[in-house]
Every structure is written in structure tokens, then in C-alpha cells.
Write an enzyme that holds these catalytic residues in place. Sequence first.
Site, PDB file in Angstrom:
ATOM      1  N   GLU A   1       0.842  -1.200   0.000  1.00  0.00           N
ATOM      2  CA  GLU A   1       0.000   0.000   0.000  1.00  0.00           C
ATOM      3  C   GLU A   1       0.875   1.247   0.000  1.00  0.00           C
ATOM      4  O   GLU A   1       1.595   1.520   0.967  1.00  0.00           O
ATOM      5  CB  GLU A   1      -0.928   0.023   1.217  1.00  0.00           C
ATOM      6  CG  GLU A   1      -1.807   1.276   1.261  1.00  0.00           C
ATOM      7  CD  GLU A   1      -2.717   1.331   2.465  1.00  0.00           C
ATOM      8  OE1 GLU A   1      -3.261   2.411   2.744  1.00  0.00           O
ATOM      9  OE2 GLU A   1      -2.874   0.290   3.136  1.00  0.00           O
TER      10      GLU A   1
ATOM     11  N   LYS B   1      -7.931 -15.231  16.423  1.00  0.00           N
ATOM     12  CA  LYS B   1      -8.081 -14.821  15.025  1.00  0.00           C
ATOM     13  C   LYS B   1      -9.516 -14.458  14.666  1.00  0.00           C
ATOM     14  O   LYS B   1      -9.932 -14.612  13.513  1.00  0.00           O
ATOM     15  CB  LYS B   1      -7.546 -15.911  14.087  1.00  0.00           C
ATOM     16  CG  LYS B   1      -6.079 -16.230  14.328  1.00  0.00           C
ATOM     17  CD  LYS B   1      -5.591 -17.407  13.530  1.00  0.00           C
ATOM     18  CE  LYS B   1      -4.140 -17.718  13.893  1.00  0.00           C
ATOM     19  NZ  LYS B   1      -3.633 -18.937  13.249  1.00  0.00           N
TER      20      LYS B   1
ATOM     21  N   ASP C   1       2.243 -14.153  12.835  1.00  0.00           N
ATOM     22  CA  ASP C   1       1.088 -14.762  12.179  1.00  0.00           C
ATOM     23  C   ASP C   1       0.192 -13.642  11.659  1.00  0.00           C
ATOM     24  O   ASP C   1      -0.436 -12.934  12.448  1.00  0.00           O
ATOM     25  CB  ASP C   1       0.326 -15.633  13.174  1.00  0.00           C
ATOM     26  CG  ASP C   1      -0.764 -16.464  12.503  1.00  0.00           C
ATOM     27  OD1 ASP C   1      -1.163 -16.126  11.371  1.00  0.00           O
ATOM     28  OD2 ASP C   1      -1.230 -17.443  13.117  1.00  0.00           O
TER      29      ASP C   1
ATOM     30  N   HIS D   1      -2.846  10.004  -1.672  1.00  0.00           N
ATOM     31  CA  HIS D   1      -3.081   8.673  -2.238  1.00  0.00           C
ATOM     32  C   HIS D   1      -3.096   8.713  -3.760  1.00  0.00           C
ATOM     33  O   HIS D   1      -2.707   7.736  -4.407  1.00  0.00           O
ATOM     34  CB  HIS D   1      -4.388   8.099  -1.696  1.00  0.00           C
ATOM     35  CG  HIS D   1      -4.222   7.387  -0.395  1.00  0.00           C
ATOM     36  ND1 HIS D   1      -4.138   6.015  -0.304  1.00  0.00           N
ATOM     37  CD2 HIS D   1      -4.099   7.852   0.870  1.00  0.00           C
ATOM     38  CE1 HIS D   1      -3.981   5.666   0.968  1.00  0.00           C
ATOM     39  NE2 HIS D   1      -3.953   6.768   1.695  1.00  0.00           N
TER      40      HIS D   1
END
Length: 596
Positions: A278, A410, A486, A584
Site C-alpha cells: 500500500e 483470530k 502470524d 493517495h
Amino acid sequence: MDVRRRPVKPLYTSKDASAGEPLKQQEVSSPKASDALPLPLYLTNGLFFTMFFSVMYFLLVRWREKIRNSIPLHVVTLSELLAMVSLIASVIYLLGFFGIGFVQSFVSRSNSDSWDIEDENAEQLIIEEDSRRGPCAAATTLGCVVPPPPVRKIAPMVPQQPAKVALSQTEKPSPIIMPALSEDDEEIIQSVVQGKTPSYSLESKLGDCMRAASIRKEALQRITGKSLEGLPLEGFDYSSILGQCCEMPVGYVQIPVGIAGPLLLDGREYSVPMATTEGCLVASTNRGCKAIFVSGGADSVLLRDGMTRAPVVRFTTAKRAAELKFFVEDPLNFETLSLMFNKSSRFARLQGIQCAIAGKNLYITFSCSTGDAMGMNMVSKGVQNVLDYLQSEYPDMDVIGISGNFCSDKKPAAVNWIEGRGKSVVCEAIIKEEVVKKVLKTEVAALVELNMLKNLTGSAMAGALGGFNAHASNIVSAVYLATGQDPAQNVESSHCITMMEAVNDGKDLHVSVTMPSIEVGTVGGGTQLASQSACLNLLGVKGANRDAPGSNARLLATIVAGSVLAGELSLMSAISAGQLVKSHMKYNRSIKDISK
């Protein structure tokens, strides 16, 4: 055009042409701009340099006197007119002379390069003309054979890529055959394609992880008819992931890593690695780090450190489930349960047990410290030991699953938002008023108002769970990928509430992030991979801390929180100043059409 008149061409004499031997390349200097000067170069340059600075000083003095005496600047004397003409002449000479030399260096280089790739027909023409003046001048009539000159081979600067041929929509691209494959590999590929050899068994059968990945990739291309040309295979140690990181590999994905910082946190500076695709993310976080740095740095506090696992068990009645709840929560039984839990690891230490009942089902949450490891495997082994012990005491207990989702791993869950999981960290900083204006390009009052309406009220209106922030998950994900964490645990690790308040009579900004469930480790999993290990080493938290077990993982958690603080500060400032869309559009737009 007579090609023999070019200055740097290696020619053949009549004597050497008959023998097929080239002469040494003759160095002929290219014409230079200084050749046209009547005086030596150093005198001419000195003259014009002196003229330039002298008339410049004279004009500046004269114009200053005119301003003091209120004389119009457009009224000039003869001496001033001559000075301006001299200034223009010296500028033209200096720019023109050095500009010509600069451009000529590229022109001569281009001519030399084009000469090196001259076609062989012109070279052959020179040899034939020169040979007529040598011993074999009558070669055509007497039958004398002139040996051809040796062919010069020019090594290509870059490897040539095969030409891309446009295929129709009905045609399928042919699979790419890897040139490194031997006949034995070809037989194995055919066996995998035909289903005779399982793809997952290649490593064990071949004993070579690199070869297994190469064969698997080629077989996959043939089975699917899709090219994996852009997926790199070479340059990775596949034996390092065998049995621990990834199964059935066919390559690896490349993610660019940027550095934000220095982040001044608790009196120490850190260069934070961030793996992301990004645009603007690293640059924005870096700006936040700068604002924190020039304001004196940020401070962090570790509130809690404990990984959880919650198995679910079932009884025939709710009464029996309640009896087990009272048993495991009784402080008198904690020592016995701790001995059972801790025996499977020298780092795992049981911290506490909490239970929740749903009818005749009981959810038992175990919390433990895990050293420098993230600790999911460690806590799971300890839980299994306790369950084996409890089953001997409660034979009617039915273990449904070692994880009952009450942990909760998660997945966004209120239990982690309230109780915490992994490392709970709060990080704060006071940003000075001048820094807010000069570095962040906004105002303190505007930031406070935006944070209230966006991160607090807006998130509440959306029913957010742990999402009272601008983009904490952006920074958490980037740091996790770079350091071998993770990435799926970004879900609960990104739980964050960002607070902003005007302090010091409304002049300065107090900003803080509270993150109750940062799940990180510096050993195990992806942390042992070479790239991720290098990023951990950059932060000074590589591997386990032997002197103070667990301190490296705790430090990494505070660095994550500090990075989130920097990212929140910069993004909120960009939104407040109306710069988000502009930045952006500049840094986060794709200009490549991958469909072609």
C-alpha cells in the site's frame, strides 16, 4: 557514406586482413567544444568567471544605492548597461560551454555504442576493399581465398526475455518447461500430472526440497494450463520451511519492505520495518515518527502478558459442569493444576483459569506466560495435560474440543477487547503545538474534534468492536509480515482505541493508543526465516532473550504499539488537513495494466 572514416572503428590492414587478424583499436579523440576557442581553456574559463562575478557584484551594489536614493531601477547609466551586457555574455558562455561538453559526452558515448553493434555487412565491405591492396588483391581472378575475419561476440548486458505472442481468447498458453529439469524429473512430473505420485510426498521421496518445489511447480502449470512465470522459485531455502511454515511450496511471494523511523520510544530509537504493497503507508508512518521524535519521544507501558486457550467440555447435566467450574477456580487447586500445565514446557507458566457455562457445556480459559514465543502451541500442550488430569477426576467429562472459541483466536471478540490476550500495551506522546503545525500541517483543536467524531462517535455508530481507531491494522499487518508474525492474528492484535486531548492550556496534543491484545513472538513460526529474522535483528529483538526470557517479545509488542501511534497521528492529521486524497492519488495509484 564511407564507414571507414568513423573514429573508433578497429580496422584491418591489407596484411592482417589476409591473415584474418584485426589491428588494435585506434584511439581517435572526438572534437571538443574547447577546440574552437582562441585562448587556452583555463584562461578563457577564468576570464568569463571573473567577468560574471565582477559585474554581478557591481550591479547589486548599484541597485542597492538606487533603492536607498529612491532612483527608479529602469534608469540605467552606460556603465550599468555595459555591465548587464557582460553579465549576459558570461552566462551564455558558461552555460553554453559546459552544456555542450555535457551533451557531447552522451553523444560520443552513443556513437561508440552504436559502433559496437554495427552490422557485419559494413565490416565485410571494409575487409574486401582492403584485401584488394594486399597479397590477394586479385582474389576474384586468381582464386585466392581470403579468410573471413573473426566474428566479435558482444555479451548482452541484460538477459533477453522471450518475445510475448498475443493469444486469442480460445487459445491457452502452453506450459513453461523449465530448462533445469532432467529426464528423471520429467518422469516424476508426468507421474504427478497423471495422479500416480501425490504432490505432497515429493519432499519425502526425493529428499531435496528445492527439487521437489521445482517439480511441483512445473506439474501444476501442466495440470492447470496456467503460467507461473512471475512466481519466483530460485533464491529461497525450502528446507527451512519443511514441517513448520508451509506445505507443498511452488515458490514465494515478494513483498517490498520499507523503513519508518527513527521511532523514539522509551528513550531508544528504532527503525521499524514494514512489509506492504500500500503506497503512502510507510511514508505516513514515517511522518508520525518524525512528529513524535521532535516532540521528545513516546512512552509505553505493558499492562498484561498472557496467552489464552479455552477448551470446551460437556457433561450430562449443568450441575456437573458447575461442579468442575468451582473446582478449577478454587485457589486451593491452582497449584495442582499448575504442576500439570507447566510440565510440558520450561517457559510456559499458568497464570489463571476462568470458566463460563452455557447449559451443560463448560468453557475453561487458561492463561499463561509463554516466554519469547507467541505461545499458541505452548499453551495448547499445557491445556491438554490439564484435561487429561481432569478426565481422570471427572470420568463423565467429554472433551469436545481443545479450542472452544472462547479464547478467542483470530476473530474479533469482546472477551479479548475487555480481558486482553497476548500483550496489552498503552503508548502515549505529547506533540508540541509547533510540531502539529509544521510537521503535521494541522491544528490541535482540529485533531481533537476529528478524533472524537471519527474514531469514537463514528465507530460507535458503526457498532465497531475494538475498532476505535483510524487504521491500526495497516501498521500491525505491515510490521507482522516483516517480522514473521502470524498475519491472521492481525484481527485481534489491531484492537485499538485512539485518544486525543488538548493539554498545556490547549496548545499541545496528548495522543495515546491502547491495544489490549497484541500477539507477537520472536521465536518460532516465521521468525526463523532469513528475511524476517533480519528485520527482527534490526529492531534488536531477534530470537530469545536468555537473560530475561520473554523480554524480547514484550519489547516487540511495545514497538508495534509505538508504530501504530505514529501511523494514527499522521493519518488523522492528513484527514484533518484535507490531504488524504491528494497523497493517495500521488503515491497509491496503479499505473500498470496487468491484464496485458
